[in-house]
Design a protein around this motif. Sequence first.
Motif, PDB file in Angstrom:
ATOM      1  N   ARG A 183       0.834  -1.183   0.000  1.00 32.66           N
ATOM      2  CA  ARG A 183       0.000   0.000   0.000  1.00 32.66           C
ATOM      3  C   ARG A 183       0.879   1.246   0.000  1.00 32.66           C
ATOM      4  O   ARG A 183       1.931   1.267   0.635  1.00 32.66           O
ATOM      5  CB  ARG A 183      -0.912   0.028   1.236  1.00 32.66           C
ATOM      6  N   SER A 184       0.420   2.242  -0.710  1.00 28.53           N
ATOM      7  CA  SER A 184       1.146   3.514  -0.721  1.00 28.53           C
ATOM      8  C   SER A 184       0.144   4.655  -0.825  1.00 28.53           C
ATOM      9  O   SER A 184      -0.978   4.463  -1.319  1.00 28.53           O
ATOM     10  CB  SER A 184       2.133   3.591  -1.888  1.00 28.53           C
ATOM     11  N   GLY A 185       0.561   5.788  -0.348  1.00 30.60           N
ATOM     12  CA  GLY A 185      -0.307   6.953  -0.409  1.00 30.60           C
ATOM     13  C   GLY A 185       0.482   8.237  -0.531  1.00 30.60           C
ATOM     14  O   GLY A 185       1.591   8.351  -0.006  1.00 30.60           O
ATOM     15  N   VAL A 186      -0.077   9.174  -1.263  1.00 31.35           N
ATOM     16  CA  VAL A 186       0.545  10.478  -1.444  1.00 31.35           C
ATOM     17  C   VAL A 186      -0.522  11.545  -1.225  1.00 31.35           C
ATOM     18  O   VAL A 186      -1.620  11.465  -1.786  1.00 31.35           O
ATOM     19  CB  VAL A 186       1.156  10.645  -2.855  1.00 31.35           C
ATOM     20  N   LYS A 187      -0.196  12.521  -0.387  1.00 28.86           N
ATOM     21  CA  LYS A 187      -1.043  13.691  -0.230  1.00 28.86           C
ATOM     22  C   LYS A 187      -0.178  14.926  -0.423  1.00 28.86           C
ATOM     23  O   LYS A 187       0.876  15.046   0.197  1.00 28.86           O
ATOM     24  CB  LYS A 187      -1.692  13.730   1.158  1.00 28.86           C
ATOM     25  N   SER A 188      -0.633  15.811  -1.282  1.00 28.81           N
ATOM     26  CA  SER A 188       0.145  17.006  -1.591  1.00 28.81           C
ATOM     27  C   SER A 188      -0.783  18.211  -1.630  1.00 28.81           C
ATOM     28  O   SER A 188      -1.891  18.134  -2.171  1.00 28.81           O
ATOM     29  CB  SER A 188       0.855  16.855  -2.934  1.00 28.81           C
ATOM     30  N   LEU A 189      -0.313  19.285  -1.043  1.00 23.01           N
ATOM     31  CA  LEU A 189      -1.059  20.540  -1.084  1.00 23.01           C
ATOM     32  C   LEU A 189      -0.087  21.686  -1.327  1.00 23.01           C
ATOM     33  O   LEU A 189       0.899  21.839  -0.599  1.00 23.01           O
ATOM     34  CB  LEU A 189      -1.810  20.780   0.231  1.00 23.01           C
ATOM     35  N   THR A 190      -0.357  22.459  -2.364  1.00 18.97           N
ATOM     36  CA  THR A 190       0.441  23.644  -2.678  1.00 18.97           C
ATOM     37  C   THR A 190      -0.478  24.856  -2.626  1.00 18.97           C
ATOM     38  O   THR A 190      -1.542  24.870  -3.249  1.00 18.97           O
ATOM     39  CB  THR A 190       1.074  23.537  -4.071  1.00 18.97           C
TER      40      THR A 190
END
Length: 820
Positions: free
Chosen positions: A346-353
Amino acid sequence: MHFQKLLFLLLTVAIAHPAALKSQERHTLSGYVRAAETGQQLIGVSVVDLRTRQGALTNAFGFYSLTLTSDSVTIRVSYAGFEPQVRTLRLQSDTPLSFDLQVFTTDVVEIVAENQQSIQEQTTMSTIDVPIEQIRKIPALLGEVDVIKAIQLLPGVQSGSEGATGLYVRGGGPDQNLILLDDVPLYYVSHLGGFFSVFNADAISSVRLIKGGFPARYGGRLSSVLDIRMREGNMQKLQVQGSVGLISSKLSVEGPIIKGKTSFMVSGRRTYLDLLSRPLTAIAIRAGSEGTAKGSTGYYFYDLNFKINHIFNDRNRLYLSTYLGDDRLGLSFKTDETDSLGNYDRSGVKSLTRWGNQLVSLRWNHLWSPRLFSNLALIYTNYRFGVENDITQESKQDQVIERQSSFLGYASGVRDFGLRYDWDFYPNPKHDARFGFHATRHTFNPGILGFSVKDAGTTVIDTALDQRSANTYEFSLYAEDEWKIATGLSANFGLHYDYYLTEKRGYQALQPRASMRYLLNDKVSIKASYASMMQFLHLLSNSSIGLPIDLWVPATGNIPPQRARQTALGIAATPWNNGLEFSLEGYYKHMTGLIEYREGTNFFSSFTNENWQDAVQSGGQGWAYGIEAFIQKKYGKTTGWVGYTLAWNFRQFDQLNGGLKYPYKFDRRHDLSVVVSHRFSDHFTLSGTWVFGTGNALSLATGKYERPIEYFLPNYPALASQFASSNFFFGGSEVDVFDEGRNNFRMEAYHRMDLSFEFTKKKKWGERTWSWGVYNVYARQNPYTYLLEKQYINSNTTGLTRVSLFPFPIPSISYQFKFK
C-alpha cells in the motif's frame, strides 16, 4: 510734479472703484468631482476657467484646486463618458465647489474627449491610462478579462512567454515593477502559474501604467509603476453584477450603507476547475490502474475585494480597502494491492500547494485648506507560498509488516507593514506641488525546506534547511512640483530620497526626477524625461513564467541594491479631430546591481548552501534601449490602439558567460500589438487583437552530465548519504552544458489573433450580455520552448523539438448580468 499727479490718480481710482483693486486678488475654487449616479470620485477630470484658460486636474481621490483672480469665472468640467458641466459665478473669496457629472446616454462622447487635457498638454511622458471599459472588451484566454494581459499589449511591455502574466517593461524583469492596488504593493500577481492575474476587472475603477519619467512620489522599483484603483461603491443605490464563464464565476455587490455618506463594494471570483477535475482524474486513475488505485487532483483560485468609505464632512474622508486571494493545488493518491494470502503493498501520497496575497489599506483624506490636501495611509501586504507533501508506504509479506513515511514541506514569503503620508499643495496656478514620506518594514522569508523520513516508526531523517528571515527597513522622502514655466512650457521636477537598513548596514540614495514638455502648437508637443531609481529587493528566478517558487530576497551587506537611470525623448500629438492620440518615444536605460543564480545552481541550491547569497552572482549590469510608437483611441464607437516597439536588451556579469555581454532572454527586437473594438449598436460589439513579436532568446544546451546528490548538500553529508542510499527523493541531478554562451538561440517569431463578440440586451430587471471568444484563431503553433532530440554530448543528433502551449484555437463563452 508728474509723479504726484499719477499717484493721486491711482488713489482716486482705487477709492472710487474698489473692485479695480479687488479684481487683482486671488481666490481658490476647490472641491470634488463625482459620478452623479454612483457618487464615486473621478480621477483626472479637467476643470478649466474658460475666460483665462487656466485649469486643473482632479487627483487620485477626485479633488481639485484652482486659484484664479477675483472676477466673474466660467468653469467647465469635462470627463470622457460624462456630460460636461459649465458653471458661472463671481469669485470673491475662497469657494468650495463640487460637481456631480451625469453619464452620457448618446454617442457624443467624442466631443467630451476633445475637451479633456490631451496627451500633448500633459507634462508626464511614458504614461498610459487604459479605460477599464476598454479592458473589458479585449478578447481574453478562456474569457477571463485580465488587467495584466491588457497591459502586455502596450508598447514597451512584454509578457515573457505564452499566456503568462509577467510584466517585462523596457528591458526590466518582473520584480522591477511597482504594482499598487489602492496604494499597497503586491509582490506576486499571478494565478494558475501565470495564466491569469489577481485583478478582477469588476472591482477595478482605473488603471495607469508609468514606464519612465517617474514622478518623485514613486520609488522602490526600476522599470515601471502600475497604479490600480478599486471601485469605491455606489453612494446612491444598491447595484449587483456578475458573470458565469467556462472556468470561473464572479459576483459584485455595491451600494450605500448611509446614503450619500457611506458606501461599500465587495467583489468575489472563484474558479471551479477543481469541481470538474476531481471526478475526471479519479475515473482516469482508477481506469489506468485497473481498480488498484484511487485518487484525484484539483486546483482552484479565488479573489475577494472589499472596500468601504465614509464621508465625515467636507474635509474628512476614510477608506478601508482589502484584498484576499489564494491558489490551491491538491493531490491525493492511494494504491492497494492485496493477494489471497493477505499480503499487501500500500502507498499513499497527499500534496497541497498554496500561494496567495493578503492586503489591507486604511486611508484618511483631510482637506486642510482649499489649497492643501493630504492622505495618510496605513498599509499591510503579505505574500506567502507553501508546499506540504506526505508519502506513506506499507507492505506485508509473510506476516512481516514494514512501514515507511516521509514529509517534505516548504514555506516562503514576504510581508510589509507601512505608513505613508502624502500632501498635495496648490500655491498658485503655476505650481502643483506634492511632498510626503513613506516608511516600511519588510520581513523576507527566503524559505524553510523541511524533511523527515520514518522507517518502521523510527525517525531516520528529521531536519530543516532554514534560510534565516530578514527584517529590513525602508524610509523615503520626496518632493515634486509641476511648474507651468511659460506659455507652452511646463515641467515636473522632483527629488526622491531613500534610506534602507539591513543587517546593520545602511544604503541611501538621492534620486532626481525631471520631465519637461514644450507645446509646438495646439496639437503637438515634444517631451523629455530623466529618472534615477533604486530598488532594495531582488527576485531569484529560474523560470520565465513567474512560478511561486521564485524567491524574493532583500539587498544585504553582500548583495547591493539595484539601480537604474533612464532618459527618454518623445513627441506627443492629437493631429486629427477624431480622438486619436499619437506618441513616439525613444529611451535608454542602464541598470546595475542585478543578480542571477551562479552557473550550475538553482532554486534548491539556495538551501543547500549555508546562505542563499552563496548561490547568487551579483554585480550584473543591464542595458535597454529602443523606440516606441503608440496610437490610441479611448472613446467612441471604435476604440483601441496600435503599439510598436523596436528594442535591444542586454546583460553582463563578470563571472557569467565568460564575462561577455549577452542578450537578455526577453530581448525582443520587434513587438507589435493591434487592439480594436467596434460597437455596431447598443447590442453588438466585435473586438479583436493581433500580436507579433520576435522570438525570445534561449540558452540551448549542447549536452548534459550527472551530478550526485552530495554536490548539492556539501554542508549536510549525513543527509546526503541518507538520500543517496534510500534514493527516496533524489538520485542524481542532470546539469546542462552550454558551450556557445548564454541565450545562444533565438526562438521563432510569435504571432496570434484573438476575437470576441458581445451581444447585450436590456431587460426589465437590468442588463445581460452574452460573450463569445476565440483565443489563437488561426491555430498558430507558437514556440513555448525547445528540446534537443538527443541531449547528451556523445550523440550526433542536433534536431530540435518545438513545444507549443496552445497550438489550437481555444473557444470561450460567458454570461454577464447587471441588476438595476
